[in-house]
Structure formats: C-alpha cells, structure tokens
Motif scaffolding. Sequence first.
Motif, PDB file in Angstrom:
ATOM      1  N   ALA A  73       1.322   8.977   0.479  1.00 43.00           N
ATOM      2  CA  ALA A  73       0.276   9.882   0.093  1.00 43.00           C
ATOM      3  C   ALA A  73      -0.890   9.741   0.933  1.00 43.00           C
ATOM      4  CB  ALA A  73      -0.307   9.325  -1.362  1.00 43.00           C
ATOM      5  N   ASN A  74      -0.905   8.442   1.618  1.00 41.83           N
ATOM      6  CA  ASN A  74      -2.046   8.199   2.890  1.00 41.83           C
ATOM      7  C   ASN A  74      -1.713   9.180   3.866  1.00 41.83           C
ATOM      8  OD1 ASN A  74      -3.771   6.157   2.358  1.00 41.83           O
ATOM      9  ND2 ASN A  74      -2.169   4.846   2.205  1.00 41.83           N
ATOM     10  N   THR A  77       6.299   3.160  -2.525  1.00 42.31           N
ATOM     11  CA  THR A  77       5.298   2.933  -2.735  1.00 42.31           C
ATOM     12  C   THR A  77       4.347   4.014  -3.208  1.00 42.31           C
ATOM     13  OG1 THR A  77       4.781   3.569  -0.289  1.00 42.31           O
ATOM     14  CG2 THR A  77       5.375   1.306  -0.443  1.00 42.31           C
ATOM     15  N   TRP A 133      -0.138  11.840   3.743  1.00 43.06           N
ATOM     16  CA  TRP A 133      -0.470  13.322   3.414  1.00 43.06           C
ATOM     17  C   TRP A 133      -1.936  13.747   3.294  1.00 43.06           C
ATOM     18  CZ3 TRP A 133       3.733  16.523   1.307  1.00 43.06           C
ATOM     19  CH2 TRP A 133       3.079  17.608   0.549  1.00 43.06           C
ATOM     20  N   GLY A 169       3.899   8.030  -5.041  1.00 45.73           N
ATOM     21  CA  GLY A 169       3.961   8.972  -6.097  1.00 45.73           C
ATOM     22  C   GLY A 169       4.580  10.378  -5.370  1.00 45.73           C
ATOM     23  N   ILE A 170       4.375  10.286  -4.035  1.00 47.22           N
ATOM     24  CA  ILE A 170       5.182  11.318  -3.385  1.00 47.22           C
ATOM     25  C   ILE A 170       6.442  11.006  -2.784  1.00 47.22           C
ATOM     26  CG2 ILE A 170       4.593  12.987  -1.398  1.00 47.22           C
ATOM     27  CD1 ILE A 170       1.973  12.971  -1.829  1.00 47.22           C
ATOM     28  N   SER A 207       0.767  -1.086   0.062  1.00 45.50           N
ATOM     29  CA  SER A 207       0.033   0.089   0.111  1.00 45.50           C
ATOM     30  C   SER A 207       0.820   1.310  -0.138  1.00 45.50           C
ATOM     31  CB  SER A 207      -0.919  -0.049   1.398  1.00 45.50           C
ATOM     32  OG  SER A 207      -1.606  -1.128   1.408  1.00 45.50           O
ATOM     33  N   ASP A 208       0.179   2.412  -0.672  1.00 43.91           N
ATOM     34  CA  ASP A 208       0.947   3.569  -0.620  1.00 43.91           C
ATOM     35  C   ASP A 208       1.109   4.341   0.756  1.00 43.91           C
ATOM     36  OD1 ASP A 208       1.499   6.319  -0.871  1.00 43.91           O
ATOM     37  OD2 ASP A 208       0.774   6.215  -2.940  1.00 43.91           O
TER      38      ASP A 208
END
Lengths: 30, 555
Positions: free
Chosen positions: B259-260, B427, B262, B429-430, B255-256
């Motif tokens: 971004a979570n 994981t 953020w 994009g950020i 899982s990301d």
Amino acid sequence: MSEVAIITMILGFVFFIGGVVYGLLKMRDK
Amino acid sequence: MARERWDKRQAFIMAAIGSAIGLGNVIRFPYQLAQNGGASFLIPYVVALITTGIPLLALEIYLGIRFQKGPTEAFGKVRKNTNFIGWFAVLAGAAMITFYYTVLMGWSVNYMAKSVQGLFSGVLPWSENSRRFFFDEILKFKETPFSFGTLNIGSVIGNLVVWGAVFLILLRGVKVVGKIVNWTVGIPWIIIIVLIIRGITLEGSGAGLEYYLHFDYHQILEPRVWLAAYGQVFFSLSLGFGVIIAYASYMPKDSDINANAWVISFANCATSFFAGFAIFSTLGYMAAVQGVSVADVAGDPGIGLAFVAYPSAIASLPGGIVTQALFAITFFFMIFMLGVDTAFSLVETIVTGLKDTFGGKRVKITATVCVVGFLFGFIYCFQNGLIWLDIVDHWMSWGLMGVGLMEAVLIGWFYNTKKVIVDIDSTSGIKFGTFWIICIKYVTPIILILTFIVNFVNEFNKPYEGYNTAALLIGGWGLLITLFFIALLLQKRGDLKNPGKLLGYAIAIAGFVFSANYYYAHNNALGTVFLIVAIAIGVVTGKYVKSKEIEEVMS
C-alpha cells in the motif's frame, strides 16, 4: 477545449486521486 | 544502538512522496505527455506504472524494511558480494545527482531574489527577454567545456543556501525529516492548485490544455513512446537512487509494503498530471498574447521551462508588477520546495549508507557530506557549468537504470521471489501475488535492457547535444564507469591495499573510455572488441599480478 481533453481531464483526476485513496484505505498500518 | 525510526508511520509515505516529486514532475512529465501523443500517452504511462514502477518501488521498500539497512548493506544481505549495487546507487544516483541538483535549485533562489528586486524597481528583470536573462544574467553562460571562465557568485550563494537548508533539516535525523516533509510536500501542492486556478482563468488557456491533452492514438503503436513512458515512470519515482531503501530502513519490520508503494506512486503521478494543467494553461495564455502556437512558446522540455518559458509567461500576466512579482516568487518557491525534499532525501541516502557501513555520528557524517557536496558544486558554478551539469545529468540516468536492472535481476533470478512475495503480501491489504514475480523477473529487466540498447545506439549516432566528445568522455562515460569501479572497491575494500587489483580497475576504466571514444569516431563494432580486451586485461591483471611485482617495477 475538445471533448476528448475534457474527458481525459476528468478520467485522469478520478484515476490518480482514486488510486491514492484506494491505497490509503487498504493500508494496514494507518 | 537501536535504529532510528520515523516519528509516525505515515511520515515515511510523505518523505518518499517528497523525494519522488521533484522538478521532473513539473518540467519533464507535462512535456513528455504533450510530445508523445497527449492523453493517449497516459495508456503506456499507466501500464508502465503498474508493471514496473509499483513493483520496483515495492521491491526497494521491501529491501529496506526486511534488512533494516540502507542501500550499501541491504543488497549484501540478499546475496554475498552485491553491496556494490547499493554503493553505485549512492555514488551515481544520490551523490552525483544531488551535487548538481542543489546548484540548479540555487538558481531558483537567485530568481526569487530577482523577483523581489523587480517588485521594487517596477519591472521583472527578465520581462524583455527571459532566455537572455537566464543565460547572460543568471548563468553568465559560455559554451566552452574546457574554458571555465569566471566563478558565478550568484550560483555559489544559491547553492550555499540550499546546502544550508539540507544540513539543518538532516541534522537531527529522520524524526525531524518526517515533520518537515509535510510542508515541503504540502506547500507545492497548494501552489500547484493556485497556479492551475490562475492558469485556467486566463484567456487562451484552453488552447494550452488542448495541446497538453490532445489524443493522438497513432503514437501508442510507436515503441519509442513506450520506452519514454517506462523511462518517465522509472526516473519519476526515485527508483535506483537507493533513497527508498534508505528511507524504508527506518520503518518497523511489520510495516505495510504494497500500500505504501501504491500510494507513493499514485500521489507522484497525480502531481505530475496536475502540474501539467498549471504549466500548459499558462503557456496557452502566453501563446495567445504573442499570437503564436503553444508549441512555439513551450520551447524544449527541461530547465528551459522552469527558467525561461514559464517566467516569461509570468512576466506577461495581467495585474501589473505586484501580481507578476508575487506569482514569480510563488513559482520559484514551489520549485525550491519541490527540489529541497528530493535533495535532502538523496543526501540522507548517502548519510545512511556511510553510517550503516562505517558507523559514526550522524552530525559528523551529515556535515562532511554537505561540505563535500557544496564544494563539488563549484564545478557547476562557473560560466560553463550548465554544460557539465547537462552531461552529468544525462549520464547518471544510465547509472540509475543500471541499478534498477541489477536489483530486479538480483531479486528476480538469484533470490527466492516466491518467499519475497509471500512476505510482501502478508504485510498489506493489497496483494500483488504472481503478477509481481512476472514484473520483477521478466517485464522490468526486458524493458530496461531494451531501453539500454536503444539509448546506447542513439548515444553514438550523434554526440549528446553536439557537445565536444572529450567532454562527454570525461563527464559522461569516464565518470560513470569510474563511479562503478569505486562502488566495487567500496564493497571489496581489501582491494584498496592491492596495487595489482587497482591497476586492473584502472585498465578496465581506460578501456571503457577508449572504446567509447572509438565508437564516437567510427561507430562500428570494433569498439566492442577493444572493450572486451580491456576488461579481460583488467581482470587478468587484478587476479594474477601481485602487489610485489608492481612494487618491484615501480622501484
């Protein structure tokens, strides 16, 4: 209301909502 | 058995947002902003968010996702013998805080019932004097820490309603939680928007918003304001409770993370910022009606806003009893919804912790935790309950900061941070990169240690809220330190069978309490010497005194 308060309101709105939208767009597993 | 999973990936985000957004967003943040420089407070606040809030949140999500365990097992996977950090988070953060939080939410249930009553009787019962109504009618308050008075049945019923809701929601696991949170997060957002629209269309609202968003740049130079900003970010994001670790442990491993972290942080802060418009526009109106300043009607931050100042403003709204009662019910329903997802996230943390460590059926563990929590809440349902609630609330924040500091130091200094950040960044994009390492290794520990020192010095300059020091030693220092040692015992469960070790722990706890008592009385460094001596005796006793010797003495 003073100009500063109005500017803060707009900037706050853009910053916080913008932050949420940016995070959602960057999320890999949507 | 395969680990439970969230129904959809975004369910985690909503659940974590629901946990982070609580009463504090409405009753604490707007005051922090107004009192620490207004709009200029946003600068230290955003810096704190980016340098501590988001990095620590990402760290907690990482721990849950990477190790697929709740807080009581995840830390031990990072480094041996560190599960006590997770246990401390569960005890001082999740358990102790939920046990009073549900009582406080129960009051909002009481207020909803009183609002319905007011609808039929033609007047809101607190319209004459909201302060007296809250303290005399709802709490039947008595300012005597050691004389409990009578049991307040209204508080017990309110508490029972909240625990009932929490139990029903958690019964079926995170799949159901993932669905419920859409409502518990969505409804308060809608209500906040309604309250903002009502608020800003009232006469005098401009003065209220001016008070909220005035720009006092001098305050940015004050260290106190920076500490307030870091404290606000830290407490607001549910850090140090173990909640995020528990929730993240039900996410798939790929899982990301960034971004979570953020999105959760920004959504939480946005809610705080907007809640301020609802609160201060209405308080501005009340100030205009009464012909006084906004500062006069705002009163003190905290529960006084939710149960005294804002209800008072509602009672003066134009449109008669129907409008007033509907707004009152809406407001207290919002308080309930804001609180309930925080409450069940905390209870879920305890359940996950117990389940991961000891195994067992979810239903049984959840039922046990809910019954114990409900019974514990009785302490706060007597006439002096507010005093104990206030003391425990104040001291458990020390616990949360302690957990935050320990986890940052553990990962920053005793683990391969470069490997962690590569893992985390892969994981998402950020990308956080080296910035994250600096924040976890240096910024967060330094800020938390500074906050510890400043708060510690202030703590003994004046007993908290002027309460009796014996009450502060029991409900504050004593409870906090005992929970810490229980956390150590839960990690090293073998010690439970070793009277020598137990005696060592007891000596150390007694030493802490004695030293704190000495500080209150004399406020000089000798207390530190007592503390070190007590810990040293405790350690030596735990290490060298064998069970047999104690058994001999006892017999």
